[in-house]
Design a protein around this motif. Structure first.
Motif, PDB file in Angstrom:
ATOM      1  N   ASP A 164     -41.938  -8.380 -14.248  1.00  0.00           N
ATOM      2  CA  ASP A 164     -41.408  -9.166 -13.139  1.00  0.00           C
ATOM      3  C   ASP A 164     -42.487  -9.961 -12.417  1.00  0.00           C
ATOM      4  O   ASP A 164     -42.244 -11.060 -11.932  1.00  0.00           O
ATOM      5  CB  ASP A 164     -40.679  -8.248 -12.149  1.00  0.00           C
ATOM      6  N   ASP A 203     -38.808 -14.063  -7.863  1.00  0.00           N
ATOM      7  CA  ASP A 203     -37.953 -13.773  -9.012  1.00  0.00           C
ATOM      8  C   ASP A 203     -37.072 -12.588  -8.637  1.00  0.00           C
ATOM      9  O   ASP A 203     -37.536 -11.630  -8.037  1.00  0.00           O
ATOM     10  CB  ASP A 203     -38.857 -13.429 -10.205  1.00  0.00           C
ATOM     11  N   GLU A 214     -35.436 -18.147  -7.301  1.00  0.00           N
ATOM     12  CA  GLU A 214     -34.604 -18.104  -8.490  1.00  0.00           C
ATOM     13  C   GLU A 214     -33.153 -18.441  -8.148  1.00  0.00           C
ATOM     14  O   GLU A 214     -32.583 -17.928  -7.202  1.00  0.00           O
ATOM     15  CB  GLU A 214     -34.681 -16.703  -9.092  1.00  0.00           C
ATOM     16  N   PRO A 267     -34.425 -20.202 -13.810  1.00  0.00           N
ATOM     17  CA  PRO A 267     -35.463 -19.390 -14.450  1.00  0.00           C
ATOM     18  C   PRO A 267     -35.288 -19.293 -15.957  1.00  0.00           C
ATOM     19  O   PRO A 267     -34.994 -18.247 -16.484  1.00  0.00           O
ATOM     20  CB  PRO A 267     -35.279 -18.032 -13.777  1.00  0.00           C
ATOM     21  N   ILE A 284     -42.553 -18.715 -12.567  1.00  0.00           N
ATOM     22  CA  ILE A 284     -41.724 -19.594 -11.732  1.00  0.00           C
ATOM     23  C   ILE A 284     -42.633 -20.421 -10.829  1.00  0.00           C
ATOM     24  O   ILE A 284     -42.422 -21.617 -10.621  1.00  0.00           O
ATOM     25  CB  ILE A 284     -40.734 -18.769 -10.881  1.00  0.00           C
ATOM     26  N   ALA A 305     -42.415 -13.980 -11.946  1.00  0.00           N
ATOM     27  CA  ALA A 305     -42.600 -14.653 -10.657  1.00  0.00           C
ATOM     28  C   ALA A 305     -43.715 -15.678 -10.743  1.00  0.00           C
ATOM     29  O   ALA A 305     -43.611 -16.797 -10.231  1.00  0.00           O
ATOM     30  CB  ALA A 305     -42.897 -13.628  -9.576  1.00  0.00           C
TER      31      ALA A 305
END
Ligand code: ZN
Length: 431
Positions: free
Chosen positions: A375, A203, A294, A341, A382, A379
């Motif tokens: 974050d 990410d 991303e 994303p 994702i 991640a």
């Protein structure tokens, strides 16, 4: 796949003169071809093809002043500018580009109107040879002292890629006043060994440049943007100072200003290249086969733009980081899959419930009581989204590992051991 080797050229005084002459002749031919194409374009006629241009310019003095392998390549380069112009025009008409492209221009200094040289393109490896120590190329006929005389230049740098050599370009950097050779080589595709599928996700953001989540690893890796942005802003200030100095002197630009711009961009790139290399190392160590990266086409709805809206003004830098990560992963034989994303930072990666964001970097899940680094959570989301796994597949989040840029490498923010701390303070006292 194609890769590029870049080495510096170390010409002596006399060779530098020769390079300047060849560079100037290339620019002269380039401008002649561009003039021909522009005239056709503005008259509403079709721009002549490469083949047509080649036969048309066969007897042109600018063409005859160059070895055929350079002359043909200059014509090709001039024609290529038109291919990309028309390609951009099509994109613009479809609405995929915000500004209309500009008609290809001449190689000249816009202020003085003087012709400038930028590039000497060389078509095929039959007319040059490049090894670890020197570059040798065919000279124009009138510059040869003897029959079969060649220009042999010393080089500095490492040839990183080995494969079938293709075209080569000699480029002049007016800021550094140096010549570089860019050689294209056709490298065989890396073999992907048959391994069990293993996924990772990355990410991208403004405060944390990259957050990496690897399947089966309960600690995520965060690359802090702080030091990188600090350095960037420092050089931005230097640029501003130089600009105001120039303003007071009634000038627009200086070599120093261009040097500062180059320096700023290169320092940023250094950090990004090291970041991408570190990611590749981690992916290789954990035998990852697929990386979900991303995609930047749609900016995330809750994108954090960092201090001084760093990202808004420097989006190009972001794209560069993304491309570097993609390139280095592909080189390591890892498949890169772009992901959109959407909503990855608004849900909890364990239970899938919406999270609360009391501060920018935190995500709190009230359903399961977990407190995430925002974050790291993104991640992981994702990763889940890409590998089509259910929420809850991963274990309890651990504190992510934060890496910081120390202007040389990315380091873990662990406290230094007692001995090194003492040594550091000792040296400070000595200083
Ligand atoms: Zn939760």
């Amino acid at each position: 796949m194609k890769r590029t080797n870049v080495v510096r050229i170390l010409p002596d005084k006399q060779q530098e003169r020769v390079l300047e002459i060849i560079g100037d002749r290339s620019a002269s031919l380039y401008n002649a071809v561009t003039y021909r194409c522009r005239q056709a374009f503005f008259k509403g006629e079709p721009v002549p093809s490469y083949e047509a241009l080649c036969s048309e310019f066969k007897e042109h003095p600018a063409y005859k002043a160059l070895p055929a392998h350079i002359g043909q390549e200059v014509i090709k380069k001039a024609r290529k500018a038109w291919y990309s112009y028309f390609a951009c025009l099509r994109l613009y008409r479809k609405g995929d580009m915000s500004r209309p492209p500009r008609v290809p221009r001449y190689w000249k200094d816009r202020r003085t109107g003087k012709r400038i040289f930028r590039v000497i393109p060389i078509k095929a490896p039959t007319s040059y040879s490049l090894d670890a120590r020197c570059l040798s190329l065919t000279l124009p006929r009138d510059l040869r002292k003897r029959q079969g005389d060649r220009l042999v230049l010393r080089t500095k740098g490492v040839l990183r890629f080995h494969g079938r050599p293709k075209t080569l370009e000699l480029k002049y950097d007016p800021v550094k006043k140096r010549w570089y050779a860019h050689q294209v080589v056709e490298v065989p595709e890396p073999k992907r060994p048959a391994r069990p599928e293993k996924y990772a996700a990355c990410d991208l953001g403004a405060r944390v440049l990259a957050a990496l989540a690897v399947e089966g690893l309960d600690r995520q890796l965060l690359f802090s943007a702080r030091e990188v942005i600090k350095d960037f802003l420092y050089w931005t200030n230097q640029i501003a100072e130089e600009q105001s100095r120039l303003n007071r002197a009634g000038r627009e630009t200086s070599r120093k200003l261009r040097r500062l711009y180059q320096l700023r961009a290169r320092r940023l790139r250094h950090a990004f290249v090291a970041l991408a290399a570190e990611i590749a190392r981690v992916l290789k160590r954990h035998r990852v086969t697929t990386l979900f990266l991303e995609d930047l086409t749609g900016i995330r709805e809750d994108m954090d733009f960092g201090p001084k809206n760093w990202l808004v003004h420097n989006f190009w830098a972001f794209r560069m980081l993304r491309n570097l990560i993609e390139a280095v992963s592909t080189r390591a034989g890892i498949k890169v899959v772009p992901v959109e994303p959407r909503g990855t930072s608004s849900r909890c990666a364990v239970c899938g419930h919406p999270v609360r964001r009391p501060v920018r970097h935190k995500a709190v899940c009230e359903e399961c009581g977990r407190v995430w680094h925002a974050d790291a959570n993104a991640a992981l989301n994702i990763l889940l989204q890409g590998s089509l796994k259910e929420h809850g597949a991963e274990a309890t989040p651990q504190r992510p590992r934060v890496l910081r840029w120390n202007r040389h490498r990315w380091e873990s923010r662990r406290k230094p051991a007692a001995g090194t701390l003492k040594a550091a303070s000792g040296s400070r006292m000595a200083a």
